[in-house]
Design a protein around this motif. Structure first.
Motif, PDB file in Angstrom:
ATOM      1  N   VAL A 164      37.907  48.896  12.170  1.00  0.00           N
ATOM      2  CA  VAL A 164      38.823  48.254  11.221  1.00  0.00           C
ATOM      3  C   VAL A 164      39.460  49.323  10.321  1.00  0.00           C
ATOM      4  O   VAL A 164      40.669  49.359  10.112  1.00  0.00           O
ATOM      5  CB  VAL A 164      38.063  47.215  10.358  1.00  0.00           C
ATOM      6  N   TYR A 165      38.624  50.231   9.823  1.00  0.00           N
ATOM      7  CA  TYR A 165      39.110  51.249   8.894  1.00  0.00           C
ATOM      8  C   TYR A 165      40.175  52.144   9.562  1.00  0.00           C
ATOM      9  O   TYR A 165      41.203  52.473   8.954  1.00  0.00           O
ATOM     10  CB  TYR A 165      37.936  52.102   8.393  1.00  0.00           C
ATOM     11  N   SER A 166      39.934  52.516  10.820  1.00  0.00           N
ATOM     12  CA  SER A 166      40.873  53.397  11.525  1.00  0.00           C
ATOM     13  C   SER A 166      42.242  52.728  11.667  1.00  0.00           C
ATOM     14  O   SER A 166      43.284  53.371  11.508  1.00  0.00           O
ATOM     15  CB  SER A 166      40.340  53.738  12.920  1.00  0.00           C
ATOM     16  N   LYS A 167      42.216  51.422  11.959  1.00  0.00           N
ATOM     17  CA  LYS A 167      43.490  50.683  12.083  1.00  0.00           C
ATOM     18  C   LYS A 167      44.207  50.663  10.748  1.00  0.00           C
ATOM     19  O   LYS A 167      45.427  50.861  10.676  1.00  0.00           O
ATOM     20  CB  LYS A 167      43.223  49.254  12.555  1.00  0.00           C
ATOM     21  N   GLU A 168      43.447  50.433   9.682  1.00  0.00           N
ATOM     22  CA  GLU A 168      44.051  50.406   8.347  1.00  0.00           C
ATOM     23  C   GLU A 168      44.668  51.763   8.000  1.00  0.00           C
ATOM     24  O   GLU A 168      45.741  51.841   7.415  1.00  0.00           O
ATOM     25  CB  GLU A 168      42.988  50.056   7.289  1.00  0.00           C
ATOM     26  N   PHE A 169      43.972  52.824   8.385  1.00  0.00           N
ATOM     27  CA  PHE A 169      44.463  54.181   8.096  1.00  0.00           C
ATOM     28  C   PHE A 169      45.802  54.415   8.799  1.00  0.00           C
ATOM     29  O   PHE A 169      46.770  54.888   8.201  1.00  0.00           O
ATOM     30  CB  PHE A 169      43.413  55.209   8.555  1.00  0.00           C
TER      31      PHE A 169
END
Ligand code: PGA
Length: 249
Positions: free
Chosen positions: A111-116
């Motif tokens: 999830v975090y990578s997509k947000e980044f």
């Protein structure tokens, strides 16, 4: 691909700092992609001097860093968070809220990578991406492999990278084995790229990057397909290149 060869590390650093400063002058709200490692330290020093003496301002600049170790607290002296603050961010007028360094301590990396990645796009994409290069031609922590990775994700570091980075740690065992890194796709989507390399240890990686076949086994070789990339390297890093493939500056 344009290759500029500078006499030594100091000249390379000054040339690269001028290149970044020009970007910030032309577009004060530039989105910069930044790199860590020994190579860009001199460039950051020059940029700090430009901020102090020449009025170069980072107050409207947004930054995205390429990578961060996983499971290394950001307060650790070897985290890239610490590196960036010590070498640049604490010394210039950038706003803390405009600094984006991948977080190696989140619960859900997917999830975090997509947000980044989404955040990079929301900011309009990276105007200028700074890169170093590993002895194995990695860029970011995109290690040689079977495919070119597309976007930010968790990566396993290779033995050669762990060994190379152990110089900063007490022992090889203390080097984190994983990192979160922008992907090759994230890097290739930047509008402009500047790659720095210094020293004989990088000569083979540079030779393969400039003259070799484009393949995932040599991650930096993909830069041959980018329309606005400059390599700023010193004479030692250029030592395996033919003179016709570069310009001396
Ligand atoms: P270095 O690292 O600048 O410390 O040589 C570069 C890299 O591994 O990308």
């Amino acid at each position: 691909m344009k290759v500029y060869v500078c006499k030594n590390y100091e000249k390379m650093s000054a040339f690269a700092a001028n290149y970044l400063a020009a970007q910030v002058i032309i577009k004060p709200n530039s989105v910069l992609g930044l790199a860590t490692g020994s190579t860009p330290i001199g460039m950051y020093k020059e940029l700090v001097a430009k901020y102090q003496n020449e009025g170069i301002s980072f107050k409207n600049v947004t930054t995205f860093n390429l990578d961060e170790y996983i499971d290394l607290p950001k307060e650790n002296e070897n985290s890239y968070y610490t590196f960036m603050h010590e070498n640049l961010f604490d010394k210039v007028d950038i706003k803390e809220e405009n600094i984006n360094i991948p977080d190696g301590s989140v619960e859900n990396f997917e999830v975090y990578s997509k947000e980044f990645e989404n955040k990079i796009q929301k900011c309009g994409g990276i105007d200028l991406q700074v890169l170093g290069i590993g002895n194995n031609a990695h860029i970011g922590f995109n290690e040689p492999g079977d495919t070119f990775s597309n976007s930010t994700s968790v990566v396993e570091l290779t033995e050669s990278t762990i060994l190379a980075n152990s110089r900063f740690f007490e022992s090889e065992d203390e080097v984190p084995k994983k990192a979160i890194s922008m992907g090759i796709g994230s890097i290739m989507r930047a509008k402009k790229i500047i790659l720095l390399a210094s020293g004989k240890g990088k000569a083979e990686a540079i030779h393969k990057t400039v003259n070799g076949e484009v393949k995932p086994g040599v991650p930096a070789s993909i830069l041959q397909f980018h329309r606005d990339v400059v390599l700023v390297i010193d004479e030692d890093a250029a030592s395996l290149l033919e003179e016709s493939s570069y310009e001396r500056v």
